[in-house]
Design a protein around this motif. Structure first.
Motif, PDB file in Angstrom:
ATOM      1  N   UNK A   7     -21.966 -42.781 -26.393  1.00  0.00           N
ATOM      2  CA  UNK A   7     -20.652 -42.908 -27.427  1.00  0.00           C
ATOM      3  C   UNK A   7     -20.346 -41.405 -27.470  1.00  0.00           C
ATOM      4  N   UNK A   8     -18.570 -41.503 -28.451  1.00  0.00           N
ATOM      5  CA  UNK A   8     -18.048 -40.371 -28.971  1.00  0.00           C
ATOM      6  C   UNK A   8     -18.728 -39.909 -29.918  1.00  0.00           C
ATOM      7  N   UNK A   9     -19.174 -38.607 -29.934  1.00  0.00           N
ATOM      8  CA  UNK A   9     -19.228 -38.080 -31.246  1.00  0.00           C
ATOM      9  C   UNK A   9     -18.753 -37.033 -31.707  1.00  0.00           C
ATOM     10  N   UNK A  10     -17.696 -36.839 -31.995  1.00  0.00           N
ATOM     11  CA  UNK A  10     -16.550 -35.966 -32.954  1.00  0.00           C
ATOM     12  C   UNK A  10     -17.675 -35.228 -34.070  1.00  0.00           C
ATOM     13  N   UNK A  11     -18.393 -35.909 -34.355  1.00  0.00           N
ATOM     14  CA  UNK A  11     -19.025 -35.361 -36.417  1.00  0.00           C
ATOM     15  C   UNK A  11     -18.986 -33.791 -36.032  1.00  0.00           C
ATOM     16  N   UNK A  12     -19.092 -32.761 -35.232  1.00  0.00           N
ATOM     17  CA  UNK A  12     -19.395 -31.522 -34.929  1.00  0.00           C
ATOM     18  C   UNK A  12     -18.777 -31.120 -35.136  1.00  0.00           C
ATOM     19  N   UNK A  40     -16.056 -30.977 -27.141  1.00  0.00           N
ATOM     20  CA  UNK A  40     -15.953 -30.649 -25.801  1.00  0.00           C
ATOM     21  C   UNK A  40     -17.599 -30.867 -25.456  1.00  0.00           C
ATOM     22  N   UNK A  41     -18.510 -30.909 -25.800  1.00  0.00           N
ATOM     23  CA  UNK A  41     -19.902 -31.016 -25.425  1.00  0.00           C
ATOM     24  C   UNK A  41     -20.100 -32.216 -24.809  1.00  0.00           C
ATOM     25  N   UNK A  42     -18.879 -33.482 -25.418  1.00  0.00           N
ATOM     26  CA  UNK A  42     -19.660 -34.813 -25.186  1.00  0.00           C
ATOM     27  C   UNK A  42     -18.298 -34.853 -23.155  1.00  0.00           C
ATOM     28  N   UNK A  43     -17.184 -34.043 -23.907  1.00  0.00           N
ATOM     29  CA  UNK A  43     -16.234 -34.055 -22.389  1.00  0.00           C
ATOM     30  C   UNK A  43     -16.634 -33.721 -21.256  1.00  0.00           C
ATOM     31  N   UNK A  44     -17.388 -32.262 -21.483  1.00  0.00           N
ATOM     32  CA  UNK A  44     -18.651 -31.813 -19.901  1.00  0.00           C
ATOM     33  C   UNK A  44     -18.562 -32.754 -19.493  1.00  0.00           C
ATOM     34  N   UNK A  45     -19.849 -34.243 -20.209  1.00  0.00           N
ATOM     35  CA  UNK A  45     -20.917 -34.933 -19.958  1.00  0.00           C
ATOM     36  C   UNK A  45     -20.404 -35.584 -19.809  1.00  0.00           C
ATOM     37  N   UNK A  46     -18.995 -36.370 -20.115  1.00  0.00           N
ATOM     38  CA  UNK A  46     -17.897 -37.141 -19.253  1.00  0.00           C
ATOM     39  C   UNK A  46     -17.566 -36.796 -18.329  1.00  0.00           C
ATOM     40  N   UNK A  47     -17.281 -35.439 -18.052  1.00  0.00           N
ATOM     41  CA  UNK A  47     -16.836 -34.952 -16.591  1.00  0.00           C
ATOM     42  C   UNK A  47     -17.633 -34.948 -15.561  1.00  0.00           C
ATOM     43  N   UNK A  48     -19.213 -34.237 -15.826  1.00  0.00           N
ATOM     44  CA  UNK A  48     -20.280 -34.425 -14.731  1.00  0.00           C
ATOM     45  C   UNK A  48     -20.401 -35.248 -14.349  1.00  0.00           C
ATOM     46  N   UNK A  49     -20.905 -36.227 -15.280  1.00  0.00           N
ATOM     47  CA  UNK A  49     -20.687 -38.157 -14.781  1.00  0.00           C
ATOM     48  C   UNK A  49     -19.277 -37.981 -13.324  1.00  0.00           C
TER      49      UNK A  49
END
Length: 569
Positions: free
Chosen positions: A103-108, A78-87
């Motif tokens: 890059x996408x990071x799903x490790x969390x 979700x945090x990566x998706x949020x940064x992409x939607x802002x971008x």
């Protein structure tokens, strides 16, 4: 000058993670060229890379979808998706509000030590977003990273959900019961046939030569002999023990179910088999523990409350309920919910000298999921929500009224309250009359006054349960935030980091949080800047009018600084 000042941002990010400036390092200073330099760095799109607008339009064309059983979906952090939607300006009419994400990071999202199994208690929107396979392929081709986390949609009752975890099963082999079980992960929607094929392949045996057992508590709980039945219908749960029974030297199967450890009937899958986990003597009669079957603490707490309500418990444990079961009520559950609850109460409060100190309420859990698909599976739910449904379901299964007449609502017409209340209750009992309502029913008084003519209407409405808030009305309107406050202590010549929890009105903007931090620390509000950190780097700084809604993601942190020139941020 510009190049030297640009290093202040990584310095703050590093400090937020603990490296920190030392007393000989200067306070952060304002640099008006900083923002201008950043603008120049991000104003053009590298050759071969799509523009934010192009990325946004391609994903938007795919992202409006409903979950379908059998379809595949991908999880993205979700945090990566949020940064992409802002971008790309996904939610802001095309206006970009942030830099291009890494890059996408799903490790969390992963469980510790696993490359595919998700950690427990993650939630859509807060921790991850669902994507169609086409969306994932596009984003992965643009940004790389991962790992890919595909999950299948499954039917759950009348709705479709994405199966996040599947079932982790511990599988034993009858020819080598002393060996450690083999851990297998399979979909809850898988059939007995599919599991049998997987187990046979794992152990290198022929399907015709083995039987599959639900080996709950390492005892033969039930034979799974219906190949088309789904594992979830068989009450198979997370970390369930399973047994592959092989023929003996004479070509025979020898295992038989031990009926002595199960309660409430002998027909597997009937929704009425609970399991005695411990036969140790309880400290007092009825002090019986309920085993957590996997996120079922909400159910167990409700059952313990009802079990220790003496009139209700006596009604069910004695078997008195059996004479009042209404199998024909279209609003009921064919009496099965009452039978399942009664069976469990008899196990927890045995009438003889039988000693039971712990029970696994598998049968009751199964029946709850059958009666209301919302409680199927092993997700967390609200205890009071389950109790409300259970009391209503028990009432309908035990309703003494077989043919419900039409009844008009009762109006006060100026009559005394006690007269109107009794008439309302008498009319209500013409349609609803059970032992449950004898014990739990009450009435709310509702008064409506017409602002035009002044007419007063008073009604009395029945209820079986009242929810009481644990917090005051004022506290309910507050939102708490955990903030790491960083400031320079001039008296001790050192930087200080304090973890604070402050509350502001729900929906308030960042300026309210700044004011609350100022009150809590006595630092002038004009010196405080608030930022959001995503995975060890500073994602953005807030203006007073910015919303704080999206900082609720699990990988996001709020950090506040005491700085000399806050306008630089």
């Amino acid at each position: 000058l510009s190049a030297s000042l640009r290093c202040h941002r990584p310095t703050m990010a590093a400090f937020a993670e603990g490296d920190g400036p030392t007393p000989d390092k200067p306070m952060l200073q304002r640099n008006d060229s900083l923002e201008r330099d950043d603008d120049k760095a991000t104003s053009s799109t590298p050759e071969g890379q799509l523009s934010p607008e192009e990325e946004r339009e391609q994903i938007k064309a795919l992202h409006d979808f409903d979950i379908q059983a059998g379809a595949m979906y991908y999880l993205v952090d979700a945090a990566w998706w949020l940064s992409w939607t802002d971008y790309v300006g996904y939610n802001d009419n095309g206006e970009s509000k942030g830099p291009r994400p890494n890059e996408i990071d799903n490790t969390s999202l992963l469980a510790a030590g696993s490359a595919a199994k998700l950690r427990m208690a993650i939630n859509e929107d807060n921790d991850f977003k669902f994507l169609l396979p086409e969306e994932w392929e596009l984003l992965h081709s643009w940004y790389g990273g991962g790992p890919a986390l595909p999950r299948r949609g499954i039917a759950q009752g009348t709705t479709a959900v994405v199966e996040l975890y599947g079932l982790t099963l511990k599988v034993y082999r009858s020819s080598d019961l002393q060996a450690a079980p083999v851990e297998m992960i399979i979909s809850k929607a898988a059939t007995v046939r599919e599991f049998k094929e997987m187990a046979c392949k794992e152990f290198g045996v022929v399907g015709a030569e083995v039987k599959i057992w639900d080996y709950f508590q390492k005892k033969p709980y039930a034979l799974l002999d219906t190949p088309s039945k789904h594992l979830e219908q068989c009450q198979i749960m997370e970390n369930n023990d399973m047994l592959v029974e092989e023929k003996d030297a004479n070509g025979n199967f020898n295992l038989k179910k031990n009926e002595g450890t199960y309660g409430g009937g002998t027909s597997y899958g009937g929704g009425n088999q609970n399991v005695v986990v411990s036969t140790a003597a309880p400290s007092a009669k009825g002090v019986v523990g309920l085993q957590n079957l996997g996120n079922t603490c909400f159910m167990n707490s409700t059952l313990q409350c009802l079990s220790n309500t003496p009139p209700l418990r006596a009604f069910f444990a004695s078997g008195a309920y059996e004479a009042e079961i209404n199998n024909d009520n279209p609003l009921g559950h064919e009496g099965k919910l009452a039978e399942s609850f009664g069976s469990l109460m008899k196990m927890m409060w045995p009438s003889g000298d039988e000693t039971i100190s712990s029970v696994a309420p598998r049968g009751f859990k199964y029946q709850m999921g059958t009666s209301n698909p919302m409680f199927a599976g092993f997700q967390q739910h609200d205890s009071s929500e389950l109790m409300n449904f259970l009391l209503d379901g028990l009432h309908e299964d035990l309703n003494r009224i077989r043919n419900k007449p039409y009844v008009e609502s009762t109006e006060s017409d100026g009559r005394p309250d006690d007269v109107v209340a009794k008439e309302s209750m008498d009319n209500y009992k013409l349609r609803n009359d059970s032992q449950i309502h004898d014990l739990f029913r009450g009435q709310f008084k509702s008064t409506l006054v017409c602002p035009s003519c002044g007419n007063v209407s008073i009604t009395f409405d029945p209820y079986t349960m009242v929810s009481l808030p644990l917090r005051t009305a004022q506290e309910e309107m507050q939102q708490s935030y955990s903030v790491k406050m960083v400031y320079y202590d001039a008296a001790d010549f050192k930087w200080v980091k304090n973890n604070l929890t402050v509350s502001i009105p729900k929906g308030a903007e960042a300026g309210a949080l700044r004011a609350a931090l100022s009150t809590a620390t006595s630092i002038p509000v004009e010196r405080i800047v608030i930022g959001q950190m995503l995975r060890s780097y500073m994602y953005k700084f807030f203006s007073d009018g910015d919303s704080l809604d999206f900082v609720k993601t699990g990988t996001s942190k709020i950090i506040a600084y005491d700085v000399e020139y806050p306008k630089a941020f």
